[in-house]
Design an enzyme around this catalytic site. Structure first.
Site, short mmCIF file in Angstrom:
data_model
loop_
_atom_site.label_atom_id
_atom_site.label_comp_id
_atom_site.label_asym_id
_atom_site.label_seq_id
_atom_site.Cartn_x
_atom_site.Cartn_y
_atom_site.Cartn_z
N HIS A 134 4.76 21.82 -42.53
CA HIS A 134 3.34 21.75 -42.93
C HIS A 134 3.31 21.92 -44.45
O HIS A 134 4.18 22.61 -45.01
CB HIS A 134 2.53 22.92 -42.38
N ASP A 152 3.80 25.45 -45.56
CA ASP A 152 5.12 26.07 -45.32
C ASP A 152 5.99 25.97 -46.56
O ASP A 152 6.79 26.86 -46.84
CB ASP A 152 5.90 25.36 -44.20
C1 XLS Z 1 1.06 24.84 -32.85
C2 XLS Z 1 1.61 23.52 -33.10
C3 XLS Z 1 1.91 23.18 -34.55
C4 XLS Z 1 2.14 21.71 -34.74
C5 XLS Z 1 2.09 21.26 -36.16
O1 XLS Z 1 0.95 25.29 -31.70
O2 XLS Z 1 2.74 23.37 -32.30
O3 XLS Z 1 2.96 23.95 -35.04
O4 XLS Z 1 3.37 21.31 -34.20
O5 XLS Z 1 0.92 21.61 -36.79
#
Ligand code: XLS
Ligand code: CA
Ligand code: CA
Length: 441
Positions: free
Chosen positions: A99, A102
Protein backbone atom coordinates in the site's frame (compact mmCIF):
# COMPACT_ATOMS: atom_id res chain seq x y z
CA UNK A 1 24.03 -3.28 6.70
CA UNK A 2 22.29 -6.64 6.99
CA UNK A 3 18.92 -6.69 8.72
CA UNK A 4 18.81 -10.47 8.93
CA UNK A 5 22.50 -11.26 9.57
CA UNK A 6 21.84 -14.76 10.88
CA UNK A 7 19.93 -15.90 7.84
CA UNK A 8 21.54 -17.32 4.72
CA UNK A 9 19.71 -17.66 1.40
CA UNK A 10 16.97 -20.25 1.91
CA UNK A 11 17.73 -23.28 -0.25
CA UNK A 12 15.66 -26.28 -1.27
CA UNK A 13 16.95 -29.27 0.68
CA UNK A 14 14.14 -31.75 0.13
CA UNK A 15 11.57 -33.38 2.44
CA UNK A 16 14.11 -35.22 4.62
CA UNK A 17 16.04 -32.08 5.55
CA UNK A 18 16.05 -31.21 9.25
CA UNK A 19 17.20 -27.64 8.59
CA UNK A 20 14.37 -25.31 9.67
CA UNK A 21 15.73 -22.61 7.38
CA UNK A 22 15.38 -24.64 4.17
CA UNK A 23 12.55 -25.47 1.80
CA UNK A 24 11.39 -29.08 2.06
CA UNK A 25 8.93 -29.03 -0.86
CA UNK A 26 9.29 -25.71 -2.66
CA UNK A 27 11.93 -26.23 -5.30
CA UNK A 28 11.62 -23.22 -7.62
CA UNK A 29 13.25 -24.96 -10.59
CA UNK A 30 11.38 -28.25 -10.32
CA UNK A 31 8.92 -28.80 -13.12
CA UNK A 32 5.34 -29.71 -12.33
CA UNK A 33 3.71 -30.40 -15.67
CA UNK A 34 4.97 -27.89 -18.19
CA UNK A 35 5.97 -25.12 -15.78
CA UNK A 36 8.42 -24.75 -12.92
CA UNK A 37 7.14 -24.34 -9.38
CA UNK A 38 8.31 -20.75 -9.44
CA UNK A 39 6.23 -20.07 -12.56
CA UNK A 40 3.15 -21.79 -11.17
CA UNK A 41 3.19 -20.30 -7.70
CA UNK A 42 4.37 -16.73 -8.29
CA UNK A 43 4.91 -16.06 -4.57
CA UNK A 44 4.75 -12.55 -3.25
CA UNK A 45 5.65 -10.91 0.08
CA UNK A 46 3.16 -8.41 1.56
CA UNK A 47 5.01 -5.30 2.68
CA UNK A 48 2.43 -4.30 5.29
CA UNK A 49 2.49 -7.40 7.43
CA UNK A 50 6.17 -8.17 7.04
CA UNK A 51 7.75 -4.73 7.27
CA UNK A 52 5.13 -2.57 8.97
CA UNK A 53 3.05 -4.80 11.26
CA UNK A 54 4.16 -4.43 14.87
CA UNK A 55 2.06 -7.13 16.54
CA UNK A 56 -0.23 -4.73 18.38
CA UNK A 57 -3.86 -5.72 18.97
CA UNK A 58 -6.88 -4.21 20.78
CA UNK A 59 -5.43 -5.28 24.11
CA UNK A 60 -1.75 -4.70 23.77
CA UNK A 61 1.04 -2.74 22.16
CA UNK A 62 3.45 -4.01 19.52
CA UNK A 63 5.74 -6.93 20.28
CA UNK A 64 7.78 -7.25 17.09
CA UNK A 65 11.55 -6.87 17.25
CA UNK A 66 12.42 -5.14 14.00
CA UNK A 67 15.83 -3.59 13.34
CA UNK A 68 14.34 -0.77 11.24
CA UNK A 69 12.17 0.47 14.12
CA UNK A 70 15.04 2.42 15.70
CA UNK A 71 14.92 5.18 13.05
CA UNK A 72 12.71 8.23 12.56
CA UNK A 73 9.85 8.00 10.03
CA UNK A 74 11.55 8.61 6.66
CA UNK A 75 14.75 6.87 7.73
CA UNK A 76 12.73 3.90 8.88
CA UNK A 77 10.94 3.85 5.51
CA UNK A 78 14.32 3.73 3.77
CA UNK A 79 15.59 1.03 6.11
CA UNK A 80 12.46 -1.00 5.32
CA UNK A 81 13.29 -0.90 1.61
CA UNK A 82 16.79 -2.21 2.36
CA UNK A 83 15.42 -4.90 4.68
CA UNK A 84 12.71 -5.82 2.20
CA UNK A 85 15.07 -6.47 -0.69
CA UNK A 86 17.37 -8.45 1.63
CA UNK A 87 14.42 -10.66 2.63
CA UNK A 88 13.17 -11.00 -0.97
CA UNK A 89 16.60 -12.17 -2.06
CA UNK A 90 17.11 -14.57 0.85
CA UNK A 91 13.68 -16.10 0.28
CA UNK A 92 14.12 -15.97 -3.50
CA UNK A 93 10.57 -14.65 -4.01
CA UNK A 94 9.63 -13.32 -7.44
CA UNK A 95 7.12 -10.66 -6.25
CA UNK A 96 6.09 -8.19 -3.56
CA UNK A 97 3.04 -5.97 -2.89
CA UNK A 98 2.45 -2.74 -0.98
CA UNK A 99 0.00 0.00 0.00
CA UNK A 100 1.23 3.57 -0.47
CA UNK A 101 1.37 4.15 3.29
CA UNK A 102 3.42 0.98 3.86
CA UNK A 103 6.37 2.29 1.94
CA UNK A 104 6.28 5.98 2.90
CA UNK A 105 4.71 7.96 5.75
CA UNK A 106 1.87 10.35 5.03
CA UNK A 107 2.95 14.00 5.21
CA UNK A 108 1.00 16.94 6.67
CA UNK A 109 -0.36 17.69 3.20
CA UNK A 110 -1.08 15.54 0.16
CA UNK A 111 1.82 17.26 -1.60
CA UNK A 112 4.17 16.21 1.17
CA UNK A 113 2.82 12.67 1.02
CA UNK A 114 3.58 12.61 -2.71
CA UNK A 115 7.14 13.82 -2.00
CA UNK A 116 7.69 11.09 0.58
CA UNK A 117 6.35 8.53 -1.87
CA UNK A 118 8.57 9.81 -4.69
CA UNK A 119 11.69 9.51 -2.52
CA UNK A 120 10.93 5.91 -1.57
CA UNK A 121 9.73 4.89 -5.04
CA UNK A 122 13.04 6.22 -6.44
CA UNK A 123 14.83 3.96 -4.03
CA UNK A 124 12.64 0.92 -4.81
CA UNK A 125 13.12 1.52 -8.52
CA UNK A 126 16.89 1.52 -8.01
CA UNK A 127 16.75 -1.78 -6.10
CA UNK A 128 14.50 -3.32 -8.73
CA UNK A 129 17.12 -2.70 -11.41
CA UNK A 130 19.29 -5.45 -9.97
CA UNK A 131 16.75 -7.52 -8.05
CA UNK A 132 14.74 -10.34 -9.61
CA UNK A 133 11.77 -9.44 -7.40
CA UNK A 134 9.02 -7.62 -9.26
CA UNK A 135 5.94 -5.74 -8.15
CA UNK A 136 2.87 -7.99 -8.22
CA UNK A 137 0.58 -5.13 -7.22
CA UNK A 138 0.33 -1.95 -5.29
CA UNK A 139 -2.71 -0.20 -3.91
CA UNK A 140 -3.78 2.94 -2.06
CA UNK A 141 -4.66 2.71 1.60
CA UNK A 142 -8.11 4.35 1.72
CA UNK A 143 -9.06 3.13 5.18
CA UNK A 144 -6.56 3.98 7.97
CA UNK A 145 -6.65 7.78 8.13
CA UNK A 146 -9.59 9.43 9.97
CA UNK A 147 -10.63 11.23 6.76
CA UNK A 148 -11.88 7.85 5.52
CA UNK A 149 -14.15 7.37 8.52
CA UNK A 150 -17.26 7.27 6.26
CA UNK A 151 -15.55 5.54 3.35
CA UNK A 152 -13.49 6.74 0.38
CA UNK A 153 -15.25 6.41 -3.00
CA UNK A 154 -18.48 5.76 -1.08
CA UNK A 155 -18.01 8.54 1.46
CA UNK A 156 -20.90 10.96 2.02
CA UNK A 157 -18.28 13.71 1.70
CA UNK A 158 -17.28 14.66 -1.88
CA UNK A 159 -13.96 16.10 -0.65
CA UNK A 160 -13.02 12.64 0.56
CA UNK A 161 -14.00 11.16 -2.82
CA UNK A 162 -11.64 13.64 -4.48
CA UNK A 163 -8.82 12.93 -2.02
CA UNK A 164 -9.19 9.19 -2.56
CA UNK A 165 -9.12 9.74 -6.34
CA UNK A 166 -5.85 11.67 -6.00
CA UNK A 167 -4.31 8.80 -3.99
CA UNK A 168 -5.35 6.22 -6.58
CA UNK A 169 -4.12 8.46 -9.42
CA UNK A 170 -0.72 8.62 -7.75
CA UNK A 171 -0.88 4.86 -7.11
CA UNK A 172 -1.45 4.16 -10.78
CA UNK A 173 1.49 6.38 -11.71
CA UNK A 174 3.67 4.40 -9.28
CA UNK A 175 2.32 1.12 -10.67
CA UNK A 176 3.25 2.20 -14.17
CA UNK A 177 6.71 3.36 -13.07
CA UNK A 178 7.55 0.18 -11.20
CA UNK A 179 6.00 -2.11 -13.81
CA UNK A 180 3.32 -3.55 -11.51
CA UNK A 181 1.53 -6.56 -12.99
CA UNK A 182 -1.74 -5.60 -11.27
CA UNK A 183 -3.41 -2.84 -9.28
CA UNK A 184 -5.70 -3.74 -6.36
CA UNK A 185 -8.87 -2.12 -5.07
CA UNK A 186 -9.88 -3.26 -1.61
CA UNK A 187 -12.80 -1.32 -0.19
CA UNK A 188 -12.14 -1.64 3.52
CA UNK A 189 -14.45 1.23 4.38
CA UNK A 190 -16.65 1.08 1.30
CA UNK A 191 -19.75 -0.15 3.03
CA UNK A 192 -22.03 0.97 5.81
CA UNK A 193 -22.66 0.70 9.53
CA UNK A 194 -26.39 1.48 9.46
CA UNK A 195 -28.90 2.00 6.67
CA UNK A 196 -30.50 4.75 8.77
CA UNK A 197 -27.87 7.24 7.60
CA UNK A 198 -26.95 5.69 4.24
CA UNK A 199 -27.90 6.45 0.64
CA UNK A 200 -26.86 3.04 -0.67
CA UNK A 201 -27.78 3.76 -4.28
CA UNK A 202 -25.69 6.93 -4.44
CA UNK A 203 -22.76 5.20 -2.72
CA UNK A 204 -22.77 2.31 -5.19
CA UNK A 205 -23.17 4.66 -8.16
CA UNK A 206 -20.22 6.69 -6.87
CA UNK A 207 -18.08 3.61 -6.36
CA UNK A 208 -18.73 2.69 -10.00
CA UNK A 209 -17.93 6.25 -11.12
CA UNK A 210 -14.67 6.09 -9.18
CA UNK A 211 -13.65 2.78 -10.77
CA UNK A 212 -14.52 4.03 -14.26
CA UNK A 213 -12.29 7.06 -13.66
CA UNK A 214 -9.48 4.71 -12.60
CA UNK A 215 -9.94 2.64 -15.77
CA UNK A 216 -9.82 5.83 -17.86
CA UNK A 217 -6.72 7.14 -16.14
CA UNK A 218 -4.84 3.84 -16.49
CA UNK A 219 -5.60 3.98 -20.21
CA UNK A 220 -4.50 7.61 -20.40
CA UNK A 221 -1.06 6.88 -18.90
CA UNK A 222 -0.65 3.51 -20.63
CA UNK A 223 -0.70 1.36 -17.50
CA UNK A 224 -1.60 -2.08 -18.74
CA UNK A 225 -1.60 -4.03 -15.47
CA UNK A 226 -4.68 -6.03 -14.51
CA UNK A 227 -7.20 -4.28 -12.24
CA UNK A 228 -8.32 -6.42 -9.31
CA UNK A 229 -11.21 -6.11 -6.87
CA UNK A 230 -10.64 -7.81 -3.54
CA UNK A 231 -13.91 -8.92 -1.94
CA UNK A 232 -14.40 -9.01 1.82
CA UNK A 233 -17.76 -9.14 3.61
CA UNK A 234 -16.97 -7.15 6.76
CA UNK A 235 -14.22 -5.80 8.99
CA UNK A 236 -13.60 -2.98 9.43
CA UNK A 237 -17.03 -2.04 8.06
CA UNK A 238 -20.08 -3.95 9.30
CA UNK A 239 -21.22 -4.52 5.74
CA UNK A 240 -18.77 -4.10 2.88
CA UNK A 241 -20.13 -3.62 -0.63
CA UNK A 242 -17.65 -6.07 -2.23
CA UNK A 243 -19.05 -8.80 0.04
CA UNK A 244 -17.89 -11.82 -1.95
CA UNK A 245 -17.10 -12.74 -5.55
CA UNK A 246 -20.75 -13.23 -6.57
CA UNK A 247 -21.83 -9.88 -5.09
CA UNK A 248 -18.89 -7.98 -6.54
CA UNK A 249 -19.40 -9.64 -9.93
CA UNK A 250 -23.02 -8.48 -10.00
CA UNK A 251 -21.81 -4.96 -9.16
CA UNK A 252 -19.22 -4.98 -11.95
CA UNK A 253 -21.79 -6.27 -14.45
CA UNK A 254 -24.42 -3.74 -13.37
CA UNK A 255 -22.04 -0.87 -13.99
CA UNK A 256 -20.35 -2.17 -17.17
CA UNK A 257 -17.00 -2.72 -15.46
CA UNK A 258 -16.67 -6.49 -15.85
CA UNK A 259 -14.24 -6.37 -18.76
CA UNK A 260 -11.78 -4.20 -16.85
CA UNK A 261 -11.50 -6.15 -13.61
CA UNK A 262 -10.74 -9.56 -12.19
CA UNK A 263 -10.72 -10.68 -8.58
CA UNK A 264 -8.02 -10.87 -5.97
CA UNK A 265 -9.29 -13.63 -3.73
CA UNK A 266 -8.21 -13.87 -0.13
CA UNK A 267 -8.69 -17.13 1.75
CA UNK A 268 -9.59 -15.52 5.06
CA UNK A 269 -12.09 -13.17 3.39
CA UNK A 270 -13.80 -16.17 1.80
CA UNK A 271 -14.27 -17.81 5.18
CA UNK A 272 -15.51 -14.55 6.72
CA UNK A 273 -18.18 -14.51 3.99
CA UNK A 274 -19.26 -18.00 5.01
CA UNK A 275 -17.59 -19.68 2.04
CA UNK A 276 -14.59 -21.89 1.60
CA UNK A 277 -11.51 -20.48 -0.11
CA UNK A 278 -12.04 -22.90 -2.99
CA UNK A 279 -15.66 -21.79 -3.38
CA UNK A 280 -14.60 -18.20 -4.05
CA UNK A 281 -11.87 -19.37 -6.44
CA UNK A 282 -14.40 -21.58 -8.26
CA UNK A 283 -16.98 -18.81 -8.63
CA UNK A 284 -14.34 -16.47 -10.04
CA UNK A 285 -12.87 -19.18 -12.27
CA UNK A 286 -16.07 -20.27 -13.95
CA UNK A 287 -16.78 -16.65 -14.85
CA UNK A 288 -13.26 -16.07 -16.20
CA UNK A 289 -12.58 -13.63 -13.37
CA UNK A 290 -9.84 -15.30 -11.31
CA UNK A 291 -7.01 -12.78 -11.22
CA UNK A 292 -4.82 -13.23 -8.16
CA UNK A 293 -4.78 -14.67 -4.66
CA UNK A 294 -4.04 -13.38 -1.18
CA UNK A 295 -2.73 -16.58 0.34
CA UNK A 296 -3.44 -16.90 4.03
CA UNK A 297 -5.83 -18.69 6.34
CA UNK A 298 -8.24 -17.84 9.14
CA UNK A 299 -9.01 -19.65 12.36
CA UNK A 300 -12.34 -21.45 12.63
CA UNK A 301 -12.45 -20.71 16.36
CA UNK A 302 -12.15 -16.97 15.79
CA UNK A 303 -14.65 -14.90 13.87
CA UNK A 304 -12.31 -12.29 12.48
CA UNK A 305 -9.61 -11.76 9.88
CA UNK A 306 -6.58 -13.40 11.50
CA UNK A 307 -4.42 -13.41 8.35
CA UNK A 308 -2.36 -16.45 9.31
CA UNK A 309 0.30 -17.95 7.10
CA UNK A 310 -1.26 -20.82 5.12
CA UNK A 311 -0.34 -24.26 6.45
CA UNK A 312 -3.58 -26.19 5.93
CA UNK A 313 -2.70 -28.67 3.19
CA UNK A 314 -6.29 -29.45 2.26
CA UNK A 315 -6.85 -25.77 1.64
CA UNK A 316 -3.65 -25.23 -0.37
CA UNK A 317 -4.42 -28.36 -2.42
CA UNK A 318 -7.99 -27.37 -3.23
CA UNK A 319 -6.87 -23.82 -4.00
CA UNK A 320 -4.16 -25.05 -6.37
CA UNK A 321 -6.71 -27.38 -7.93
CA UNK A 322 -8.82 -24.35 -8.92
CA UNK A 323 -5.78 -22.37 -10.02
CA UNK A 324 -4.49 -25.19 -12.25
CA UNK A 325 -7.96 -25.73 -13.72
CA UNK A 326 -7.92 -22.00 -14.45
CA UNK A 327 -4.78 -22.47 -16.54
CA UNK A 328 -2.73 -20.65 -13.90
CA UNK A 329 -2.88 -17.17 -12.47
CA UNK A 330 -1.79 -15.18 -15.52
CA UNK A 331 -0.52 -11.84 -14.23
CA UNK A 332 -1.61 -12.73 -10.70
CA UNK A 333 0.29 -14.50 -7.97
CA UNK A 334 0.11 -15.97 -4.49
CA UNK A 335 0.62 -13.03 -2.19
CA UNK A 336 1.17 -13.87 1.46
CA UNK A 337 -1.26 -11.40 2.97
CA UNK A 338 -0.36 -13.02 6.26
CA UNK A 339 1.25 -12.02 9.51
CA UNK A 340 3.30 -13.84 12.07
CA UNK A 341 1.47 -14.27 15.38
CA UNK A 342 2.02 -11.69 18.10
CA UNK A 343 4.12 -14.20 20.01
CA UNK A 344 6.36 -14.86 17.00
CA UNK A 345 8.17 -11.59 17.39
CA UNK A 346 11.74 -12.35 16.32
CA UNK A 347 12.95 -11.34 12.85
CA UNK A 348 13.68 -14.96 11.88
CA UNK A 349 10.02 -15.84 12.44
CA UNK A 350 9.36 -13.92 9.19
CA UNK A 351 11.45 -16.55 7.41
CA UNK A 352 9.90 -19.55 9.17
CA UNK A 353 6.47 -18.18 8.29
CA UNK A 354 7.19 -17.68 4.61
CA UNK A 355 8.90 -21.07 4.35
CA UNK A 356 5.79 -22.66 5.92
CA UNK A 357 3.50 -20.93 3.41
CA UNK A 358 5.69 -21.66 0.40
CA UNK A 359 6.16 -25.33 1.27
CA UNK A 360 2.43 -25.73 1.95
CA UNK A 361 1.52 -24.33 -1.46
CA UNK A 362 4.24 -26.41 -3.14
CA UNK A 363 2.63 -29.54 -1.68
CA UNK A 364 -0.80 -28.28 -2.74
CA UNK A 365 0.49 -27.73 -6.27
CA UNK A 366 1.94 -31.24 -6.54
CA UNK A 367 -1.15 -32.95 -5.17
CA UNK A 368 -3.52 -30.89 -7.33
CA UNK A 369 -1.43 -31.56 -10.42
CA UNK A 370 -1.61 -35.33 -9.85
CA UNK A 371 -5.34 -35.24 -9.11
CA UNK A 372 -5.89 -33.46 -12.42
CA UNK A 373 -3.48 -35.67 -14.35
CA UNK A 374 -5.21 -38.81 -13.10
CA UNK A 375 -8.63 -37.20 -13.68
CA UNK A 376 -9.64 -38.36 -10.19
CA UNK A 377 -12.50 -35.90 -9.69
CA UNK A 378 -13.00 -35.02 -13.36
CA UNK A 379 -13.77 -38.61 -14.27
CA UNK A 380 -16.20 -38.92 -11.38
CA UNK A 381 -17.93 -35.64 -12.22
CA UNK A 382 -18.15 -36.54 -15.88
CA UNK A 383 -19.90 -39.79 -14.98
CA UNK A 384 -22.16 -38.02 -12.45
CA UNK A 385 -23.55 -35.62 -15.05
CA UNK A 386 -23.70 -38.14 -17.89
CA UNK A 387 -27.47 -37.77 -18.19
CA UNK A 388 -26.88 -34.38 -19.86
CA UNK A 389 -24.85 -35.88 -22.69
CA UNK A 390 -27.65 -37.93 -24.22
CA UNK A 391 -31.42 -38.07 -24.60
CA UNK A 392 -33.52 -35.47 -22.81
CA UNK A 393 -30.53 -34.11 -20.90
CA UNK A 394 -28.74 -33.30 -24.10
CA UNK A 395 -31.84 -31.55 -25.40
CA UNK A 396 -31.96 -29.42 -22.23
CA UNK A 397 -28.33 -28.43 -22.60
CA UNK A 398 -28.69 -27.69 -26.31
CA UNK A 399 -31.77 -25.54 -25.77
CA UNK A 400 -34.00 -27.96 -27.65
CA UNK A 401 -36.39 -28.59 -24.74
CA UNK A 402 -39.20 -26.52 -23.29
CA UNK A 403 -41.72 -27.09 -20.46
CA UNK A 404 -44.17 -28.84 -22.83
CA UNK A 405 -41.58 -31.32 -23.95
CA UNK A 406 -40.26 -31.87 -20.43
CA UNK A 407 -43.77 -32.46 -19.07
CA UNK A 408 -44.46 -34.97 -21.82
CA UNK A 409 -41.20 -36.74 -20.98
CA UNK A 410 -41.81 -36.64 -17.20
CA UNK A 411 -45.32 -38.08 -17.56
CA UNK A 412 -44.02 -41.23 -19.16
CA UNK A 413 -41.14 -41.70 -16.68
CA UNK A 414 -41.26 -44.68 -14.38
CA UNK A 415 -39.30 -44.72 -11.11
CA UNK A 416 -36.48 -42.16 -11.14
CA UNK A 417 -33.12 -43.64 -10.10
CA UNK A 418 -30.33 -41.54 -8.61
CA UNK A 419 -26.75 -42.52 -7.94
CA UNK A 420 -24.62 -42.00 -4.83
CA UNK A 421 -22.54 -38.81 -4.65
CA UNK A 422 -19.72 -40.87 -3.00
CA UNK A 423 -18.45 -37.95 -0.93
CA UNK A 424 -16.61 -40.04 1.64
CA UNK A 425 -14.95 -42.15 -1.03
CA UNK A 426 -13.74 -39.00 -2.80
CA UNK A 427 -12.34 -37.55 0.43
CA UNK A 428 -10.37 -40.74 0.99
CA UNK A 429 -8.91 -40.39 -2.48
CA UNK A 430 -7.88 -36.83 -1.68
CA UNK A 431 -6.17 -38.07 1.49
CA UNK A 432 -4.39 -40.79 -0.46
CA UNK A 433 -3.01 -38.34 -3.01
CA UNK A 434 -1.91 -35.96 -0.26
CA UNK A 435 -0.15 -38.68 1.69
CA UNK A 436 1.53 -40.00 -1.46
CA UNK A 437 3.06 -36.62 -2.28
CA UNK A 438 4.15 -36.01 1.31
CA UNK A 439 5.64 -39.50 1.63
CA UNK A 440 7.61 -39.28 -1.63
CA UNK A 441 11.11 -38.94 -0.25
C1 XLS B 1 -7.48 -6.40 4.41
C2 XLS B 1 -7.07 -6.60 3.02
C3 XLS B 1 -6.01 -5.65 2.49
C4 XLS B 1 -5.90 -5.71 1.01
C5 XLS B 1 -5.14 -4.58 0.39
O1 XLS B 1 -8.20 -7.22 4.99
O2 XLS B 1 -6.69 -7.93 2.88
O3 XLS B 1 -4.78 -5.88 3.12
O4 XLS B 1 -5.32 -6.91 0.57
O5 XLS B 1 -5.63 -3.35 0.76
CA1 CA C 1 -5.79 -8.99 1.21
CA1 CA D 1 -7.24 -10.05 5.41
Amino acid sequence: MAYFPNIETIAYEGPTSKNPLAFKFYNPEEKVGDKTMEEHLRFSVAYWHTFVGDGSDQFGVGTMIRPWKQYSEMDSAKARVEAAFELFEKLNVPFFCFHDVDIAPEGDTLKETYQNLDTIVDMIEEYMKTSKTKLLWNTANLFTHPRFVHGAATSCNADVFAYAAAKVKKGLEIAKRLGAENYVFWGGREGYETLLNTDMKLELDNLARFLHMAVDYAKEIGFDGQFLIEPKPKEPTKHQYDFDVATALAFLQTYGLQDHFKFNIEANHATLAGHTFEHELRVARIHGMLGSVDANQGDTLLGWDTDEFPTDLYSTTLAMYEILQNGGLGKGGLNFDAKVRRGSFEPEDLFYAHIAGMDSFAIGLKVAHRLIEDRVFDAFIEERYKSYTEGIGREIVEGAADFHKLEEYALQLGDIRNQSGRQERLKTLLNQYLLDVCAAR
